[in-house]
Design a protein around this motif. Structure first.
Motif, mmCIF file in Angstrom:
data_model
loop_
_atom_site.group_PDB
_atom_site.id
_atom_site.type_symbol
_atom_site.label_atom_id
_atom_site.label_comp_id
_atom_site.label_asym_id
_atom_site.label_seq_id
_atom_site.Cartn_x
_atom_site.Cartn_y
_atom_site.Cartn_z
ATOM 1 N N GLU A 56 0.827 -1.205 0.000
ATOM 2 C CA GLU A 56 0.000 0.000 0.000
ATOM 3 C C GLU A 56 0.862 1.256 0.000
ATOM 4 O O GLU A 56 1.966 1.261 0.544
ATOM 5 N N MET A 57 0.324 2.322 -0.588
ATOM 6 C CA MET A 57 0.973 3.620 -0.534
ATOM 7 C C MET A 57 0.146 4.559 0.332
ATOM 8 O O MET A 57 -1.068 4.683 0.152
ATOM 9 N N LEU A 58 0.827 5.211 1.280
ATOM 10 C CA LEU A 58 0.189 6.204 2.132
ATOM 11 C C LEU A 58 0.630 7.580 1.653
ATOM 12 O O LEU A 58 1.830 7.806 1.445
ATOM 13 N N PHE A 59 -0.306 8.486 1.478
ATOM 14 C CA PHE A 59 0.024 9.782 0.888
ATOM 15 C C PHE A 59 -0.811 10.883 1.529
ATOM 16 O O PHE A 59 -1.819 10.632 2.199
ATOM 17 N N MET A 60 -0.354 12.117 1.309
ATOM 18 C CA MET A 60 -1.147 13.279 1.719
ATOM 19 C C MET A 60 -0.947 14.389 0.703
ATOM 20 O O MET A 60 -0.025 14.368 -0.113
ATOM 21 N N ASP A 61 -1.861 15.348 0.751
ATOM 22 C CA ASP A 61 -1.816 16.506 -0.119
ATOM 23 C C ASP A 61 -2.159 17.726 0.719
ATOM 24 O O ASP A 61 -2.821 17.614 1.756
ATOM 25 N N TYR A 62 -1.696 18.893 0.310
ATOM 26 C CA TYR A 62 -2.022 20.118 1.027
ATOM 27 C C TYR A 62 -2.189 21.255 0.037
ATOM 28 O O TYR A 62 -1.747 21.168 -1.116
ATOM 29 N N GLY A 63 -2.829 22.329 0.470
ATOM 30 C CA GLY A 63 -3.043 23.458 -0.416
ATOM 31 C C GLY A 63 -3.549 24.670 0.337
ATOM 32 O O GLY A 63 -3.668 24.661 1.572
ATOM 33 N N ASP A 64 -3.884 25.719 -0.417
ATOM 34 C CA ASP A 64 -4.296 26.990 0.168
ATOM 35 C C ASP A 64 -5.800 27.135 0.302
ATOM 36 O O ASP A 64 -6.287 28.151 0.795
ATOM 37 N N GLU A 65 -6.551 26.142 -0.151
ATOM 38 C CA GLU A 65 -8.001 26.164 -0.023
ATOM 39 C C GLU A 65 -8.443 24.976 0.829
ATOM 40 O O GLU A 65 -7.838 23.905 0.790
ATOM 41 N N ALA A 66 -9.520 25.170 1.588
ATOM 42 C CA ALA A 66 -10.048 24.082 2.416
ATOM 43 C C ALA A 66 -10.587 22.952 1.533
ATOM 44 O O ALA A 66 -11.159 23.227 0.470
ATOM 45 N N PRO A 67 -10.414 21.675 1.925
ATOM 46 C CA PRO A 67 -9.650 21.261 3.099
ATOM 47 C C PRO A 67 -8.157 21.468 2.857
ATOM 48 O O PRO A 67 -7.657 21.195 1.754
ATOM 49 N N PHE A 68 -7.458 21.955 3.856
ATOM 50 C CA PHE A 68 -6.055 22.320 3.692
ATOM 51 C C PHE A 68 -5.135 21.104 3.640
ATOM 52 O O PHE A 68 -3.958 21.236 3.313
ATOM 53 N N MET A 69 -5.656 19.928 3.964
ATOM 54 C CA MET A 69 -4.899 18.680 3.830
ATOM 55 C C MET A 69 -5.875 17.554 3.548
ATOM 56 O O MET A 69 -7.009 17.554 4.030
ATOM 57 N N THR A 70 -5.449 16.600 2.731
ATOM 58 C CA THR A 70 -6.156 15.324 2.618
ATOM 59 C C THR A 70 -5.147 14.211 2.878
ATOM 60 O O THR A 70 -3.950 14.367 2.636
ATOM 61 N N TYR A 71 -5.650 13.099 3.378
ATOM 62 C CA TYR A 71 -4.817 11.923 3.654
ATOM 63 C C TYR A 71 -5.459 10.726 2.982
ATOM 64 O O TYR A 71 -6.694 10.558 3.024
ATOM 65 N N GLY A 72 -4.618 9.882 2.359
ATOM 66 C CA GLY A 72 -5.182 8.741 1.663
ATOM 67 C C GLY A 72 -4.315 7.503 1.696
ATOM 68 O O GLY A 72 -3.123 7.549 2.033
ATOM 69 N N VAL A 73 -4.924 6.392 1.318
ATOM 70 C CA VAL A 73 -4.254 5.096 1.191
ATOM 71 C C VAL A 73 -4.600 4.535 -0.181
ATOM 72 O O VAL A 73 -5.775 4.525 -0.583
ATOM 73 N N ALA A 74 -3.585 4.107 -0.918
ATOM 74 C CA ALA A 74 -3.788 3.458 -2.212
ATOM 75 C C ALA A 74 -3.433 1.987 -2.089
ATOM 76 O O ALA A 74 -2.480 1.617 -1.392
ATOM 77 N N ASN A 75 -4.198 1.142 -2.749
ATOM 78 C CA ASN A 75 -3.970 -0.299 -2.702
ATOM 79 C C ASN A 75 -2.712 -0.682 -3.481
ATOM 80 O O ASN A 75 -2.179 0.098 -4.275
ATOM 81 N N ALA A 76 -2.244 -1.896 -3.269
ATOM 82 C CA ALA A 76 -1.024 -2.375 -3.921
ATOM 83 C C ALA A 76 -1.154 -2.443 -5.433
ATOM 84 O O ALA A 76 -0.145 -2.420 -6.147
ATOM 85 N N ASP A 77 -2.386 -2.509 -5.947
ATOM 86 C CA ASP A 77 -2.578 -2.628 -7.397
ATOM 87 C C ASP A 77 -2.737 -1.283 -8.091
ATOM 88 O O ASP A 77 -3.065 -1.226 -9.278
ATOM 89 N N GLY A 78 -2.525 -0.169 -7.376
ATOM 90 C CA GLY A 78 -2.607 1.142 -7.994
ATOM 91 C C GLY A 78 -3.982 1.763 -7.982
ATOM 92 O O GLY A 78 -4.227 2.736 -8.708
ATOM 93 N N THR A 79 -4.889 1.231 -7.169
ATOM 94 C CA THR A 79 -6.225 1.802 -7.036
ATOM 95 C C THR A 79 -6.360 2.496 -5.684
ATOM 96 O O THR A 79 -5.638 2.193 -4.741
ATOM 97 N N LEU A 80 -7.292 3.439 -5.610
ATOM 98 C CA LEU A 80 -7.513 4.193 -4.380
ATOM 99 C C LEU A 80 -8.339 3.388 -3.395
ATOM 100 O O LEU A 80 -9.388 2.853 -3.749
ATOM 101 N N ARG A 81 -7.858 3.308 -2.150
ATOM 102 C CA ARG A 81 -8.654 2.656 -1.107
ATOM 103 C C ARG A 81 -9.469 3.684 -0.337
ATOM 104 O O ARG A 81 -10.656 3.488 -0.092
ATOM 105 N N SER A 82 -8.823 4.781 0.076
ATOM 106 C CA SER A 82 -9.546 5.790 0.845
ATOM 107 C C SER A 82 -8.818 7.119 0.747
ATOM 108 O O SER A 82 -7.602 7.164 0.531
ATOM 109 N N GLU A 83 -9.560 8.211 0.914
ATOM 110 C CA GLU A 83 -8.982 9.550 1.030
ATOM 111 C C GLU A 83 -9.944 10.393 1.852
ATOM 112 O O GLU A 83 -11.145 10.425 1.567
#
Length: 510
Positions: free
Chosen positions: A208-235
């Motif tokens: 699995e890949m654990l990732f986050m993103d941030y920016g200047d507009e709300a929401p100011f951060m997102t957190y996610g998990v991607a599955n081993a096959d390259g698909t999104l599990r959650s964000e």
């Protein structure tokens, strides 16, 4: 400040004087864009001078012997600016280039490639720089983005592909790990945002890949998990007081640690004037949010610590009710420049004053314990990725000279192996005028979590400013003080860069 290039233009290109800030001679390089000799910026000269040639070379010359247990590839990302900047140049502005050294059957090969970002492709078509860099002024009328997203910072092996990323949470890209063919932007279908922070992490135990993103507009951060096959599990969105500039995250078997740090900019000022002005808010605590790996926004718990900035995490794990996180910490990320000039603030910010540190968070009582592991100035810390998320002892850092040690620019002059349980370390200096890259840990072929944590090799790239030759150095991770057990001669000069990673041969070649 450093001696201006314009003071030495009358001299031959091959005999520029040595300056402390430039690191070595301001030499004329045939495989660098010739406009760099018109620009007075140390991050475009010497060991930082761009290398614009792309090549693939097999059967590299090796001094020493490559054990067959070295099985996989070392990848390193970094800036290689093509076009003369429209404004002040910052290292994050350089077009991203991945250098790779492949190891198999006791042999080594090399290839490198530019990362074909939207900015790279459009500027190649125009034949000139179109975007300003991170020192601004941001231009919101330009296509795609207001400053150039160069994808030049980190590189990760995930779901069978390479994923280069950028410091300012840009668009991740995708490359073939063997040919370095560019395959476009890396998108995870179902994501609400396209950007991703520089440092996402792959759990080798689950893929699995654990990732986050941030920016200047709300929401100011997102957190996610991607599955081993390259698909999104959650964000999920993460609530923050305002725009932030986190750089990394930590993870354990069951939790992820997100960062809300008091080094950030005023988004309203950016909108009004097009300038991103960072400020370190010494009266605001550093906060670390612990969220279950597959948790929702409401599940996060915040822990307050001493004000600081954190670039990179070595590893994190669980000990009963405690979460432990090792990394490098800066208590003073913004310092006043010693001299004037437009580049002064960039030069002092890039110098990195950080040390090895440990945080402990108690999920039951809310208690926090934190403190130095050691005070040596180190960063770009890596550990055995096979053991990420579970308890480890060792981390491999780069020693960074301080200003009084002639450290006018960010550079790596030695490899440091830490025992984080004792604070003791071993150090191997690269040599006078030799500058390294972030090291990656390469587990011995066939290793598992039942193997010793340091059963493997540590690999880095170095460039010697005395000869302008580059090599990949291979160390036995058990004892780096023995020096390299093998030196792989690279077919061209490799400039200083940012981050590196290792991909196992079991994943690459099968």
């Amino acid at each position: 400040m450093y001696k201006s290039l314009y003071e030495v233009q009358a001299m031959s290109n091959a005999s520029y004087p040595i300056t402390e800030e430039t690191i070595g001679q301001v030499t004329h390089f045939e495989n660098a864009p010739q406009w760099i000799y018109e620009v007075d910026n140390p991050y475009l000269h010497g060991v930082y001078a761009p290398t614009v040639d792309e090549m693939a070379v097999d059967e590299l010359e090796v001094t020493g012997e490559l054990p067959e247990g070295i099985y996989g590839a070392y990848y390193r990302n970094g800036p290689n600016t093509i076009h003369k900047p429209t404004g002040l140049h910052h290292p994050f502005d350089g077009d991203g280039m991945v250098h790779a050294v492949y190891f198999q059957d006791g042999k080594a090969s090399y290839r490198n490639s530019y990362i074909h970002t939207a900015g790279y492709l459009l500027e190649k078509e125009e034949g000139r720089a179109m975007w300003p860099g991170v020192m601004g002024t941001f231009d919101f009328s330009l296509p795609e983005f207001p400053i150039k997203d160069t994808c030049n910072t980190d590189v990760t092996w995930y779901a069978g592909k390479l994923m280069p990323t950028w410091y300012h949470a840009g668009r991740p890209h995708k490359m073939d790990p063997l040919s370095l063919e560019n395959l476009g932007e890396y998108s995870l279908p179902g994501r609400t945002r396209t950007n991703m922070s520089a440092h996402n992490h792959v759990d080798w135990n689950t893929g699995e890949m654990l990732f986050m993103d941030y920016g200047d507009e709300a929401p100011f951060m997102t957190y996610g998990v991607a599955n081993a096959d390259g698909t999104l599990r959650s964000e999920v969105p993460i609530e923050l007081p305002g725009p932030r500039r986190p750089h990394d995250l930590g993870f354990t078997t069951n939790y992820t640690i997100l960062h809300d740090l008091p080094l950030f900019h005023d988004a309203n000022l950016l909108r009004r004037h097009g300038k991103m002005v960072l400020d370190f808010h010494r009266d605001i605590p550093a906060r670390f949010g612990i969220i279950p790996r597959y948790g929702d926004s409401a599940d996060i718990r915040w822990f307050e610590c001493e004000p600081c900035f954190v670039l990179h995490i070595s590893n994190s794990w669980e000990e009963g009710d405690w979460i432990v996180m090792d990394g490098c910490r800066s208590a003073n990320p913004l310092r006043q420049p010693e001299g004037g000039g437009e580049l002064a603030h960039m030069l002092v910010y890039m110098r990195n004053e950080t040390n090895n540190y440990r945080w402990r968070f108690n999920l039951k009582t809310g208690e926090v314990r934190e403190g130095d592991i050691d005070d040596l100035n180190t960063e770009f810390n890596k550990s055995n990725q096979m053991f990420h998320g579970v308890k480890t002892q060792y981390a491999y850092h780069q020693h960074i000279p301080l200003l009084h040690e002639n450290g006018h620019t960010l550079r790596f002059n030695g490899l440091v192996k830490y025992n984080n349980e004792t604070g003791q370390y071993d150090k191997w200096d690269y040599g006078d005028g030799v500058f390294g890259s972030e090291a990656a840990f390469a587990p011995v072929k066939g290793a598992t979590r039942d193997s010793d944590e340091d059963d493997g090799y540590v690999i880095t790239m170095v460039t010697d400013s005395n000869t302008w030759k580059s090599e990949a150095l291979v160390f036995d991770a058990r004892d780096i003080t023995l020096g390299p057990i093998a030196r792989v001669k690279l077919p061209q000069r490799v400039p200083a860069g940012f981050h590196a990673t290792w991909a196992r041969g079991e994943d690459l070649y099968t």
